[in-house]
Design a protein around this motif. Structure first.
Motif, PDB file in Angstrom:
ATOM      1  N   ILE A  45     -31.371   8.267  -8.676  1.00  0.00           N
ATOM      2  CA  ILE A  45     -31.215   8.954  -7.392  1.00  0.00           C
ATOM      3  C   ILE A  45     -32.501   9.659  -6.963  1.00  0.00           C
ATOM      4  N   THR A  46     -33.425   9.869  -7.925  1.00  0.00           N
ATOM      5  CA  THR A  46     -34.693  10.513  -7.563  1.00  0.00           C
ATOM      6  C   THR A  46     -35.617   9.580  -6.786  1.00  0.00           C
ATOM      7  N   MET A  47     -35.239   8.332  -6.606  1.00  0.00           N
ATOM      8  CA  MET A  47     -36.052   7.449  -5.760  1.00  0.00           C
ATOM      9  C   MET A  47     -36.145   8.008  -4.346  1.00  0.00           C
ATOM     10  N   HIS A  48     -35.149   8.808  -3.948  1.00  0.00           N
ATOM     11  CA  HIS A  48     -35.154   9.371  -2.598  1.00  0.00           C
ATOM     12  C   HIS A  48     -36.173  10.499  -2.453  1.00  0.00           C
ATOM     13  N   GLN A  49     -36.730  10.953  -3.572  1.00  0.00           N
ATOM     14  CA  GLN A  49     -37.771  11.980  -3.535  1.00  0.00           C
ATOM     15  C   GLN A  49     -39.162  11.366  -3.354  1.00  0.00           C
ATOM     16  N   GLU A  50     -39.234  10.050  -3.438  1.00  0.00           N
ATOM     17  CA  GLU A  50     -40.520   9.370  -3.277  1.00  0.00           C
ATOM     18  C   GLU A  50     -40.659   8.836  -1.847  1.00  0.00           C
ATOM     19  N   ASP A  51     -41.880   8.601  -1.436  1.00  0.00           N
ATOM     20  CA  ASP A  51     -42.167   8.178  -0.072  1.00  0.00           C
ATOM     21  C   ASP A  51     -42.318   6.661   0.003  1.00  0.00           C
ATOM     22  N   PHE A  52     -41.385   6.025   0.702  1.00  0.00           N
ATOM     23  CA  PHE A  52     -41.435   4.574   0.893  1.00  0.00           C
ATOM     24  C   PHE A  52     -41.762   4.221   2.352  1.00  0.00           C
TER      25      PHE A  52
ATOM     26  N   LEU B  65     -48.665  -1.156   4.668  1.00  0.00           N
ATOM     27  CA  LEU B  65     -49.285  -1.980   3.637  1.00  0.00           C
ATOM     28  C   LEU B  65     -50.684  -1.458   3.316  1.00  0.00           C
ATOM     29  N   SER B  66     -51.030  -1.507   2.040  1.00  0.00           N
ATOM     30  CA  SER B  66     -52.393  -1.147   1.661  1.00  0.00           C
ATOM     31  C   SER B  66     -53.333  -2.273   2.076  1.00  0.00           C
ATOM     32  N   SER B  67     -54.616  -2.015   2.026  1.00  0.00           N
ATOM     33  CA  SER B  67     -55.590  -3.016   2.483  1.00  0.00           C
ATOM     34  C   SER B  67     -55.485  -4.319   1.710  1.00  0.00           C
ATOM     35  N   GLY B  68     -55.115  -4.228   0.433  1.00  0.00           N
ATOM     36  CA  GLY B  68     -55.004  -5.437  -0.383  1.00  0.00           C
ATOM     37  C   GLY B  68     -53.639  -6.082  -0.319  1.00  0.00           C
ATOM     38  N   HIS B  69     -52.718  -5.519   0.496  1.00  0.00           N
ATOM     39  CA  HIS B  69     -51.358  -6.032   0.653  1.00  0.00           C
ATOM     40  C   HIS B  69     -50.574  -6.026  -0.665  1.00  0.00           C
ATOM     41  N   ARG B  70     -50.992  -5.180  -1.581  1.00  0.00           N
ATOM     42  CA  ARG B  70     -50.269  -5.048  -2.837  1.00  0.00           C
ATOM     43  C   ARG B  70     -50.053  -3.566  -3.123  1.00  0.00           C
ATOM     44  N   PRO B  71     -48.961  -3.207  -3.752  1.00  0.00           N
ATOM     45  CA  PRO B  71     -48.748  -1.804  -4.075  1.00  0.00           C
ATOM     46  C   PRO B  71     -49.804  -1.324  -5.073  1.00  0.00           C
ATOM     47  N   GLU B  72     -50.142  -0.040  -4.958  1.00  0.00           N
ATOM     48  CA  GLU B  72     -51.179   0.505  -5.820  1.00  0.00           C
ATOM     49  C   GLU B  72     -50.725   0.595  -7.276  1.00  0.00           C
ATOM     50  N   VAL B  73     -49.424   0.718  -7.502  1.00  0.00           N
ATOM     51  CA  VAL B  73     -48.886   0.785  -8.864  1.00  0.00           C
ATOM     52  C   VAL B  73     -47.838  -0.308  -9.023  1.00  0.00           C
ATOM     53  N   PRO B  74     -47.610  -0.809 -10.254  1.00  0.00           N
ATOM     54  CA  PRO B  74     -46.645  -1.891 -10.452  1.00  0.00           C
ATOM     55  C   PRO B  74     -45.216  -1.488 -10.129  1.00  0.00           C
ATOM     56  N   CYS B  75     -44.913  -0.190 -10.226  1.00  0.00           N
ATOM     57  CA  CYS B  75     -43.577   0.268  -9.867  1.00  0.00           C
ATOM     58  C   CYS B  75     -43.633   1.751  -9.560  1.00  0.00           C
ATOM     59  N   SER B  76     -42.540   2.295  -9.078  1.00  0.00           N
ATOM     60  CA  SER B  76     -42.490   3.698  -8.681  1.00  0.00           C
ATOM     61  C   SER B  76     -42.370   4.623  -9.885  1.00  0.00           C
ATOM     62  N   LEU B  77     -42.588   5.911  -9.638  1.00  0.00           N
ATOM     63  CA  LEU B  77     -42.509   6.901 -10.711  1.00  0.00           C
ATOM     64  C   LEU B  77     -41.120   6.963 -11.334  1.00  0.00           C
TER      65      LEU B  77
END
Length: 378
Positions: free
Chosen positions: A158-165, A169-181
């Motif tokens: 449920i803490t996924m709602h505390q993260e910013d989605f 898109l980033s410049s490389g069109h890939r997320p900066e991390v492989p998954c969320s915190l």
């Protein structure tokens, strides 16, 4: 017959409830072996006499039941039995020992039953009935721990709602991390739970049968909360897609194969591609209604709506946690669709109140999907 069994099971110093074993939590292996040997030998002796075989089997069943009663007295039922913050406590260690003793007894008696080819059905029934009691006690012994693990997984998800989605898109069109915190925390907790708690049990099939249920619940909760995220930007979609892939790895230690998790696993696999599809394609997808509930997809479409079109829990001014509990308490699609209909009707009213000239493009798509859903569930 079975005088030896009664003596071993009832002896105050050596049975599963005896003081000599309280530090270990279960009956001493040698004494458990003695009980098993006595049951086996006396049933073999009685095999040639049907009436005697039934009497001996019933007596053996009583011995198993007595073993369960004394084992139950040893179980730790206090708070430490369900803690999942630190390493295995003394109480949890005791419960593991009791479950392992019960498992050994269950396996041994089941083996005896399989060898009773010449004994009457009544003898077999008596023994099998006693083994059901063993299974019930094993389940009761591990339930507090399993429930704590499941509750903790939900609290992390449920803490996924505390993260910013909401990001682009980033410049490389890939997320900066492989998954969320939250996903990394989830993975760490599952790995630690398996290592600290579950690996000490010898009854792997029994434990898997229960941890697989936890994994299924975790997948469904993940899908529920992923569908409730808003706003969801293009960068957020990419990161959420990575979380979908990581979720399979996260629950893997809780089951033999992730594909064994059935419908929740198929739902996870089917939902991920929808993150990047147009709203029109989502509403017409073959998985809608058949695999993924209409209410889940409608919840997801709210993430593409303007702020004025509020999600059901926002309209009701509920927290995410309260809404999740409401969904648990109302598994019926009809109830969930009714709540969603109320949110759409409130949006229509708000547009009319401000004398708006048109609705958001997502509204007619959602309304059409809701109408289909209502027809399908009526």
């Amino acid at each position: 017959m079975l005088r030896g069994v009664r003596t071993l099971a009832g002896r105050p110093d050596h049975g599963p409830g005896g003081s000599g074993n309280r530090s270990r939590g279960g009956v001493h292996p040698d004494e458990l072996d003695s009980i098993i040997r006595t049951i086996s030998s006396e049933l073999n002796v009685a095999a040639g006499d049907p009436d005697l075989a039934v009497a001996v089997a019933k007596n053996a069943a009583k011995t198993v039941q007595l073993f369960c009663v004394k084992s139950e007295q040893l179980l730790c039922t206090q708070g430490e039995a369900s803690q999942v913050i630190g390493p295995l406590t003394d109480g949890q260690r005791k419960n593991v020992a009791v479950v392992n003793s019960l498992f050994r007894l269950h396996g041994a008696v089941a083996k005896v039953i399989s060898g009773l080819t010449s004994n009457p059905t009544l003898a077999e029934q008596a023994l099998r009935s006693s083994l059901e009691g063993v299974q019930v006690l094993m389940a009761a012994a591990v339930e507090p721990l399993l429930q704590s693990v499941s509750d903790s997984l939900e609290a992390i998800i449920i803490t996924m709602h505390q993260e910013d989605f909401s990001g682009p898109l980033s410049s490389g069109h890939r997320p900066e991390v492989p998954c969320s915190l939250y996903m990394r925390e989830l993975q760490g907790f599952v790995s630690r739970s398996v290592a600290d708690y579950f690996q000490h049990f010898q009854c792997l099939d029994f434990i898997y049968g229960r941890t697989e249920s936890i994994a299924q619940r975790a997948l469904l909760l993940f899908l529920r909360h992923a569908s409730l995220l808003r706003p969801l930007g293009e960068g957020g979609k990419m990161r959420l897609a990575a979380d979908f892939a990581q979720m399979e790895l996260t629950v893997a230690p809780l089951c033999r194969r992730v594909s064994d998790l059935g419908k929740p696993y198929r739902m996870l696999r089917s939902f991920r591609p929808l993150l990047f599809q147009t709203s029109e394609l989502i509403s017409s997808s073959a998985v809608v209604g058949e695999l993924i509930p209409y209410s889940t997809l409608l919840s997801f479409l709210f993430s593409r709506a303007p702020g004025e079109l509020r999600s059901p829990h926002q309209r009701a001014e509920w927290s995410i946690a309260r809404y999740s509990q409401w969904l648990d308490d109302h598994p019926s699609e009809r109830d969930r669709l009714t709540l969603i209909r109320g949110a759409l009707e409130a949006y229509v009213q708000s547009v009319r109140t401000r004398q708006g000239k048109e609705f958001a493009p997502i509204y007619p798509i959602m309304l059409q999907l809701l109408q289909r859903a209502t027809s399908a569930t009526s």
